[in-house]
Design a protein around this motif. Structure first.
Motif, PDB file in Angstrom:
ATOM      1  N   PRO A 368     -70.474 -24.388   6.847  1.00  0.00           N
ATOM      2  CA  PRO A 368     -69.858 -25.679   6.476  1.00  0.00           C
ATOM      3  C   PRO A 368     -70.178 -26.783   7.483  1.00  0.00           C
ATOM      4  O   PRO A 368     -70.422 -27.925   7.099  1.00  0.00           O
ATOM      5  CB  PRO A 368     -68.358 -25.359   6.448  1.00  0.00           C
ATOM      6  N   LEU A 369     -70.161 -26.411   8.766  1.00  0.00           N
ATOM      7  CA  LEU A 369     -70.477 -27.397   9.805  1.00  0.00           C
ATOM      8  C   LEU A 369     -71.921 -27.866   9.676  1.00  0.00           C
ATOM      9  O   LEU A 369     -72.221 -29.056   9.808  1.00  0.00           O
ATOM     10  CB  LEU A 369     -70.249 -26.763  11.179  1.00  0.00           C
ATOM     11  N   ALA A 370     -72.820 -26.924   9.401  1.00  0.00           N
ATOM     12  CA  ALA A 370     -74.235 -27.274   9.240  1.00  0.00           C
ATOM     13  C   ALA A 370     -74.438 -28.169   8.032  1.00  0.00           C
ATOM     14  O   ALA A 370     -75.222 -29.122   8.073  1.00  0.00           O
ATOM     15  CB  ALA A 370     -75.074 -26.002   9.107  1.00  0.00           C
ATOM     16  N   ALA A 371     -73.752 -27.879   6.927  1.00  0.00           N
ATOM     17  CA  ALA A 371     -73.874 -28.690   5.712  1.00  0.00           C
ATOM     18  C   ALA A 371     -73.396 -30.115   5.968  1.00  0.00           C
ATOM     19  O   ALA A 371     -74.027 -31.093   5.534  1.00  0.00           O
ATOM     20  CB  ALA A 371     -73.096 -28.049   4.568  1.00  0.00           C
ATOM     21  N   LEU A 372     -72.270 -30.251   6.661  1.00  0.00           N
ATOM     22  CA  LEU A 372     -71.768 -31.584   6.998  1.00  0.00           C
ATOM     23  C   LEU A 372     -72.739 -32.293   7.933  1.00  0.00           C
ATOM     24  O   LEU A 372     -73.022 -33.493   7.769  1.00  0.00           O
ATOM     25  CB  LEU A 372     -70.399 -31.469   7.661  1.00  0.00           C
ATOM     26  N   GLY A 373     -73.275 -31.557   8.890  1.00  0.00           N
ATOM     27  CA  GLY A 373     -74.193 -32.158   9.856  1.00  0.00           C
ATOM     28  C   GLY A 373     -75.448 -32.694   9.204  1.00  0.00           C
ATOM     29  O   GLY A 373     -75.872 -33.822   9.475  1.00  0.00           O
ATOM     30  N   ILE A 374     -76.074 -31.914   8.331  1.00  0.00           N
ATOM     31  CA  ILE A 374     -77.316 -32.379   7.721  1.00  0.00           C
ATOM     32  C   ILE A 374     -77.055 -33.531   6.765  1.00  0.00           C
ATOM     33  O   ILE A 374     -77.885 -34.435   6.618  1.00  0.00           O
ATOM     34  CB  ILE A 374     -78.050 -31.220   7.006  1.00  0.00           C
ATOM     35  N   THR A 375     -75.865 -33.547   6.137  1.00  0.00           N
ATOM     36  CA  THR A 375     -75.520 -34.673   5.259  1.00  0.00           C
ATOM     37  C   THR A 375     -75.404 -35.960   6.059  1.00  0.00           C
ATOM     38  O   THR A 375     -75.946 -37.008   5.675  1.00  0.00           O
ATOM     39  CB  THR A 375     -74.205 -34.387   4.518  1.00  0.00           C
ATOM     40  N   LEU A 376     -74.696 -35.894   7.180  1.00  0.00           N
ATOM     41  CA  LEU A 376     -74.562 -37.082   8.027  1.00  0.00           C
ATOM     42  C   LEU A 376     -75.914 -37.521   8.574  1.00  0.00           C
ATOM     43  O   LEU A 376     -76.216 -38.717   8.634  1.00  0.00           O
ATOM     44  CB  LEU A 376     -73.594 -36.791   9.179  1.00  0.00           C
ATOM     45  N   SER A 377     -76.737 -36.564   8.964  1.00  0.00           N
ATOM     46  CA  SER A 377     -78.049 -36.898   9.521  1.00  0.00           C
ATOM     47  C   SER A 377     -78.920 -37.609   8.506  1.00  0.00           C
ATOM     48  O   SER A 377     -79.528 -38.643   8.801  1.00  0.00           O
ATOM     49  CB  SER A 377     -78.761 -35.630  10.009  1.00  0.00           C
ATOM     50  N   GLY A 417     -74.500 -36.056  13.038  1.00  0.00           N
ATOM     51  CA  GLY A 417     -75.031 -34.992  12.195  1.00  0.00           C
ATOM     52  C   GLY A 417     -75.886 -34.019  12.983  1.00  0.00           C
ATOM     53  O   GLY A 417     -75.784 -32.799  12.814  1.00  0.00           O
ATOM     54  N   TRP A 418     -76.741 -34.560  13.854  1.00  0.00           N
ATOM     55  CA  TRP A 418     -77.587 -33.705  14.695  1.00  0.00           C
ATOM     56  C   TRP A 418     -76.727 -32.802  15.579  1.00  0.00           C
ATOM     57  O   TRP A 418     -76.988 -31.597  15.703  1.00  0.00           O
ATOM     58  CB  TRP A 418     -78.494 -34.593  15.550  1.00  0.00           C
ATOM     59  N   PHE A 419     -75.678 -33.368  16.179  1.00  0.00           N
ATOM     60  CA  PHE A 419     -74.779 -32.587  17.024  1.00  0.00           C
ATOM     61  C   PHE A 419     -74.143 -31.442  16.240  1.00  0.00           C
ATOM     62  O   PHE A 419     -74.056 -30.303  16.727  1.00  0.00           O
ATOM     63  CB  PHE A 419     -73.695 -33.503  17.605  1.00  0.00           C
ATOM     64  N   LEU A 420     -73.718 -31.711  15.010  1.00  0.00           N
ATOM     65  CA  LEU A 420     -73.064 -30.677  14.209  1.00  0.00           C
ATOM     66  C   LEU A 420     -74.034 -29.568  13.813  1.00  0.00           C
ATOM     67  O   LEU A 420     -73.686 -28.389  13.811  1.00  0.00           O
ATOM     68  CB  LEU A 420     -72.444 -31.305  12.960  1.00  0.00           C
ATOM     69  N   VAL A 421     -75.280 -29.950  13.457  1.00  0.00           N
ATOM     70  CA  VAL A 421     -76.278 -28.931  13.115  1.00  0.00           C
ATOM     71  C   VAL A 421     -76.572 -28.059  14.326  1.00  0.00           C
ATOM     72  O   VAL A 421     -76.652 -26.823  14.221  1.00  0.00           O
ATOM     73  CB  VAL A 421     -77.574 -29.586  12.590  1.00  0.00           C
ATOM     74  N   GLU A 422     -76.722 -28.686  15.490  1.00  0.00           N
ATOM     75  CA  GLU A 422     -76.968 -27.920  16.709  1.00  0.00           C
ATOM     76  C   GLU A 422     -75.800 -26.992  17.022  1.00  0.00           C
ATOM     77  O   GLU A 422     -75.993 -25.818  17.380  1.00  0.00           O
ATOM     78  CB  GLU A 422     -77.191 -28.883  17.882  1.00  0.00           C
ATOM     79  N   ARG A 423     -74.589 -27.499  16.874  1.00  0.00           N
ATOM     80  CA  ARG A 423     -73.395 -26.696  17.173  1.00  0.00           C
ATOM     81  C   ARG A 423     -73.264 -25.539  16.186  1.00  0.00           C
ATOM     82  O   ARG A 423     -72.913 -24.414  16.574  1.00  0.00           O
ATOM     83  CB  ARG A 423     -72.152 -27.584  17.121  1.00  0.00           C
ATOM     84  N   ALA A 424     -73.566 -25.819  14.930  1.00  0.00           N
ATOM     85  CA  ALA A 424     -73.461 -24.762  13.916  1.00  0.00           C
ATOM     86  C   ALA A 424     -74.438 -23.638  14.199  1.00  0.00           C
ATOM     87  O   ALA A 424     -74.134 -22.462  13.989  1.00  0.00           O
ATOM     88  CB  ALA A 424     -73.729 -25.349  12.530  1.00  0.00           C
ATOM     89  N   GLY A 425     -75.618 -23.981  14.678  1.00  0.00           N
ATOM     90  CA  GLY A 425     -76.615 -22.954  14.951  1.00  0.00           C
ATOM     91  C   GLY A 425     -76.349 -22.192  16.232  1.00  0.00           C
ATOM     92  O   GLY A 425     -76.705 -21.028  16.346  1.00  0.00           O
TER      93      GLY A 425
END
Length: 439
Positions: A368-377, A417-425
């Protein structure tokens, strides 16, 4: 210290489709060269479009507008990557590391420069134009992010329906253009940013499963379809956007551009045999590997380099010849060489941002965090491609999907968004590491 291109080339698995890598590099190189050639800069610092100055050259876009090839190759690569790494968060981080990191560095550097320039009141002339133009290619990054985000569900549709999934996207694009041009429904045309490009992306899935068996038929259908649409419909000849035109095939994409994409995909598939033999040569493959390692960085900074060359010429008092004159054409090789040299310098400075990161643990806890992150990005990058950095302090806005956004808001969305994708991974791996340390 990174692995050399020679070592990477030598370690290439026997089953790798090297032609796909060649297409990826070649398509970006053609886009960069096209941007450099189309720029018609005058001595007063204004930037026009060579295709508007010489309309007869617009037919060349039917061969040189190769962004569909890049998205087609992306579909092929995403299909293979997701099948090898099906967890959503891990898949996103693995696919986006070499895309988002150099992009965010580019945004950060240019954002800081724009702020300094505007605080000093030096944002006039070519500098002001540069603040508007350098972010325009980011639309491509935004669309590509959407493709990565939607790969899992679209790959499922492909697995179930095959060509039918592609046909559904094409039918949607047809319906959008009918509603747009025949009925006059407002805003519906923006749906084709998804439908047209995702249809081309879907062709990459079909290629991954060996389902494009008649590329000549695909090329012929696309070429004839595009020709008929341009000849009989409201579609312009140019397959790139032109200043002041009532209808653009690019923004938003039209059915004509989709047909153009079919023609290009069919054409490159027809060349698959010669391309495979070419990339089997050691030196050629080593060059392709090296170019792939810097391709995104070069793409992000190539307009900066081009405008830097023109800025240096104007600063030195060089009078630029009128675009498309004999003197202008005579200077083209020198300008291209200078832009290539400056791009190489910028790549040398920023290439480390494109180095691949260590793989993340195979878990979906951060999905879910990754999905939100890529959407914001993707929303932030798309918005920034429209606002540019001009008017950063004055609150200049642009419309993104019927919503007014500013450059600072776009930057904030992209970075968040980038921060969330990084955190999710990374989160699962870090949690595991902390747990092991306590044990």
């Amino acid at each position: 210290m990174g692995i050399s291109a020679r070592d990477l080339a030598a370690a290439t698995p026997a089953g790798r489709d090297r032609y796909v890598d060649l297409l990826r590099v070649a398509s970006l190189a053609v886009v960069v060269l096209g941007h450099w050639l189309m720029a018609a800069v005058t001595s007063d610092g204004q930037v026009g479009n060579l295709l508007a100055v010489v309309p007869g050259l617009q037919i060349l876009t039917w061969a040189l507008q190769v962004m569909p090839v890049f998205f087609f190759v992306g579909g092929f690569s995403h299909a293979l990557a997701h099948r090898s790494r099906p967890r959503y968060a891990a898949f996103l981080r693995a696919r986006l590391q070499r895309l988002l990191r150099p992009t965010m560095v580019f945004i950060g550097v240019w954002g800081a420069l724009a702020l300094v320039v505007q605080l000093l009141g030096a944002d006039g002339g070519l500098t002001g134009v540069a603040l508007r133009l350098v972010t325009q290619p980011l639309w491509f990054i935004g669309i590509y992010l959407a493709m990565v985000a939607l790969t899992p569900p679209l790959l499922k549709l492909h697995g179930r329906y095959g060509w039918g999934a592609f046909g559904g996207l094409v039918a949607g694009a047809v319906l959008v253009d009918v509603l747009r041009f025949a009925v006059g429904v407002p805003y519906v045309e923006f749906l084709n940013f998804a439908l047209v490009w995702l249809a081309v992306h879907q062709l990459g899935f079909l290629r991954a499963d060996g389902m494009i068996r008649r590329p000549a038929l695909l090329a012929a259908a696309g070429l004839v379809g595009a020709g008929l649409l341009v000849a009989l419909g409201p579609y312009p000849l140019s397959m790139v956007g032109m200043p002041g035109e009532a209808v653009s095939n690019m923004a938003p994409p039209t059915l004509a551009l989709l047909c153009h994409g079919l023609w290009l995909v069919g054409a490159v598939e027809l060349l698959k045999g010669p391309g495979a033999r070419l990339t089997a040569r050691t030196r050629v493959w080593r060059t392709v590997v090296a170019a792939n390692g810097i391709a995104m960085t070069a793409f992000l900074w190539h307009l900066t380099a081009m405008l830097g060359v023109y800025g240096a010429l104007l600063a030195l008092g060089v009078r630029l010849p009128a675009p498309a004159t004999a003197a202008w054409w005579a200077q083209v090789p020198l300008r291209l060489a200078a832009a290539a040299a400056l791009t190489a310098l910028l790549v040398a400075v920023f290439r480390r941002c494109e180095l691949p990161a260590p793989p993340a643990p195979a878990t979906d806890r951060g999905a879910p965090l990754a999905a939100l992150g890529i959407t914001l990005s993707l929303l932030g990058v798309l918005a920034l491609s429209m606002t540019g950095f001009a008017g950063l302090l004055e609150g200049h806005t642009a419309t993104l999907i019927a919503v007014r956004v500013t450059a600072p808001a776009a930057v904030a969305m992209a970075l968040a968004g980038w921060f969330l994708v990084e955190r999710a991974g990374r989160a699962p791996g870090r949690t595991a590491g902390r747990a092991a340390g306590r044990a």
